[in-house]
Write a protein that holds these residues in place. Structure first.
Motif, PDB file in Angstrom:
ATOM      1  N   GLN A 169       0.811  -1.222   0.000  1.00  0.00           N
ATOM      2  CA  GLN A 169       0.000   0.000   0.000  1.00  0.00           C
ATOM      3  C   GLN A 169       0.841   1.267   0.000  1.00  0.00           C
ATOM      4  O   GLN A 169       0.653   2.134  -0.855  1.00  0.00           O
ATOM      5  CB  GLN A 169      -0.911   0.027   1.229  1.00  0.00           C
ATOM      6  N   THR A 170       1.741   1.373   0.939  1.00  0.00           N
ATOM      7  CA  THR A 170       2.505   2.620   1.089  1.00  0.00           C
ATOM      8  C   THR A 170       3.320   2.923  -0.164  1.00  0.00           C
ATOM      9  O   THR A 170       3.304   4.058  -0.656  1.00  0.00           O
ATOM     10  CB  THR A 170       3.432   2.544   2.319  1.00  0.00           C
ATOM     11  N   ILE A 171       3.997   1.939  -0.700  1.00  0.00           N
ATOM     12  CA  ILE A 171       4.822   2.148  -1.897  1.00  0.00           C
ATOM     13  C   ILE A 171       3.949   2.525  -3.090  1.00  0.00           C
ATOM     14  O   ILE A 171       4.254   3.475  -3.820  1.00  0.00           O
ATOM     15  CB  ILE A 171       5.659   0.889  -2.205  1.00  0.00           C
ATOM     16  N   ALA A 172       2.856   1.799  -3.286  1.00  0.00           N
ATOM     17  CA  ALA A 172       1.960   2.086  -4.403  1.00  0.00           C
ATOM     18  C   ALA A 172       1.348   3.478  -4.264  1.00  0.00           C
ATOM     19  O   ALA A 172       1.247   4.222  -5.246  1.00  0.00           O
ATOM     20  CB  ALA A 172       0.861   1.025  -4.475  1.00  0.00           C
ATOM     21  N   PHE A 173       0.960   3.842  -3.055  1.00  0.00           N
ATOM     22  CA  PHE A 173       0.345   5.152  -2.832  1.00  0.00           C
ATOM     23  C   PHE A 173       1.346   6.276  -3.100  1.00  0.00           C
ATOM     24  O   PHE A 173       0.997   7.293  -3.691  1.00  0.00           O
ATOM     25  CB  PHE A 173      -0.197   5.255  -1.411  1.00  0.00           C
ATOM     26  N   ILE A 174       2.594   6.087  -2.687  1.00  0.00           N
ATOM     27  CA  ILE A 174       3.621   7.114  -2.925  1.00  0.00           C
ATOM     28  C   ILE A 174       3.864   7.278  -4.420  1.00  0.00           C
ATOM     29  O   ILE A 174       4.037   8.405  -4.912  1.00  0.00           O
ATOM     30  CB  ILE A 174       4.917   6.788  -2.166  1.00  0.00           C
ATOM     31  N   LEU A 175       3.868   6.184  -5.168  1.00  0.00           N
ATOM     32  CA  LEU A 175       4.060   6.271  -6.621  1.00  0.00           C
ATOM     33  C   LEU A 175       2.911   7.036  -7.283  1.00  0.00           C
ATOM     34  O   LEU A 175       3.138   7.860  -8.172  1.00  0.00           O
ATOM     35  CB  LEU A 175       4.187   4.871  -7.222  1.00  0.00           C
ATOM     36  N   VAL A 176       1.687   6.776  -6.857  1.00  0.00           N
ATOM     37  CA  VAL A 176       0.520   7.493  -7.399  1.00  0.00           C
ATOM     38  C   VAL A 176       0.638   8.982  -7.082  1.00  0.00           C
ATOM     39  O   VAL A 176       0.425   9.842  -7.948  1.00  0.00           O
ATOM     40  CB  VAL A 176      -0.795   6.910  -6.831  1.00  0.00           C
ATOM     41  N   ILE A 177       0.971   9.308  -5.837  1.00  0.00           N
ATOM     42  CA  ILE A 177       1.092  10.709  -5.418  1.00  0.00           C
ATOM     43  C   ILE A 177       2.202  11.415  -6.202  1.00  0.00           C
ATOM     44  O   ILE A 177       2.030  12.545  -6.666  1.00  0.00           O
ATOM     45  CB  ILE A 177       1.337  10.804  -3.898  1.00  0.00           C
ATOM     46  N   ALA A 178       3.329  10.739  -6.393  1.00  0.00           N
ATOM     47  CA  ALA A 178       4.444  11.333  -7.146  1.00  0.00           C
ATOM     48  C   ALA A 178       4.039  11.631  -8.579  1.00  0.00           C
ATOM     49  O   ALA A 178       4.375  12.693  -9.128  1.00  0.00           O
ATOM     50  CB  ALA A 178       5.648  10.400  -7.120  1.00  0.00           C
ATOM     51  N   ALA A 179       3.295  10.720  -9.200  1.00  0.00           N
ATOM     52  CA  ALA A 179       2.831  10.944 -10.576  1.00  0.00           C
ATOM     53  C   ALA A 179       1.881  12.134 -10.642  1.00  0.00           C
ATOM     54  O   ALA A 179       1.970  12.972 -11.555  1.00  0.00           O
ATOM     55  CB  ALA A 179       2.143   9.684 -11.099  1.00  0.00           C
TER      56      ALA A 179
END
Length: 199
Positions: free
Chosen positions: A72-82
């Motif tokens: 969750q945390t890694i996927a969420f950070i990638l979405v936020i960065a995009a």
């Protein structure tokens, strides 16, 4: 009625900055001028709302069904960065002056713990807005994210106005700059604490 409770609670009672103390770095860094605080508030509002919708759908339809909730945390950070990259590109093209004024704080939205905090809270916490504890659905999550970001913006704009006013006053030398800013934000937090009896 439940949506009204979500909005009031997110903006005033559980303000992300003044009650939960998330997103303090850009809150203190960009709040010197009202114009930059307003621009940052709008950018954060867009990112928090859209990131919450995308991460909610990602979590519900991809991570949980395939047992990948530990990502969750890694996927969420990638979405936020995009999403922050999209905001940065749009601001650079449409408002170069605001882009320059926000400076380093614009890419730092990616690491703004308020954005990640809202996304994780929506998918992990049970809420009790006028009923039994339950997980928020997509519509409630979107309203919660938008209201939380409006609360962030409200706190930032109020604080920027106070800081502009303080800059024109004769503040004792030991309190100039960050000390008076921290005292001011602590008084604001106590004022917002008064709303906690409403909901």
């Amino acid at each position: 009625m439940e949506y009204f409770l979500i909005i009031i609670s997110s903006i005033f009672v559980n303000n992300i900055v003044l009650a939960q103390f998330l997103g303090i770095c850009p809150f203190l860094g960009v709040s010197n001028k009202l114009s930059t605080a307003t621009g940052m508030s709008m950018a954060v509002c867009f990112v928090i709302t859209l990131a919450t919708v995308v991460t909610y759908l990602l979590n519900k339809y991809l991570l949980l069904p395939f047992g990948l909730d530990f990502l969750q945390t890694i996927a969420f950070i990638l979405v936020i960065a995009a999403l922050v990259q999209i905001v940065e590109i749009v601001l650079k093209k449409t408002s170069p002056s605001l882009y320059q004024a926000l400076g380093i704080f614009l890419p730092l939205i990616t690491t703004n713990c308020a954005v990640l905090g809202v996304a994780i809270t929506v998918v992990t916490k049970e809420f009790t807005f006028g009923s039994d504890p339950h997980m928020l659905n997509l519509a409630e999550s979107t309203v919660y994210a938008f209201a939380t970001s409006v609360g962030y913006g409200l706190a930032m704009v109020l604080f920027a106005g106070l800081r502009e006013h303080l800059a024109m006053n004769n503040v004792p030398k030991p309190f100039k700059g960050l000390p008076i800013a921290l005292i001011t934000v602590s008084i604001m937090a106590m004022a917002f604490l008064g709303f906690s009896g409403i909901v």
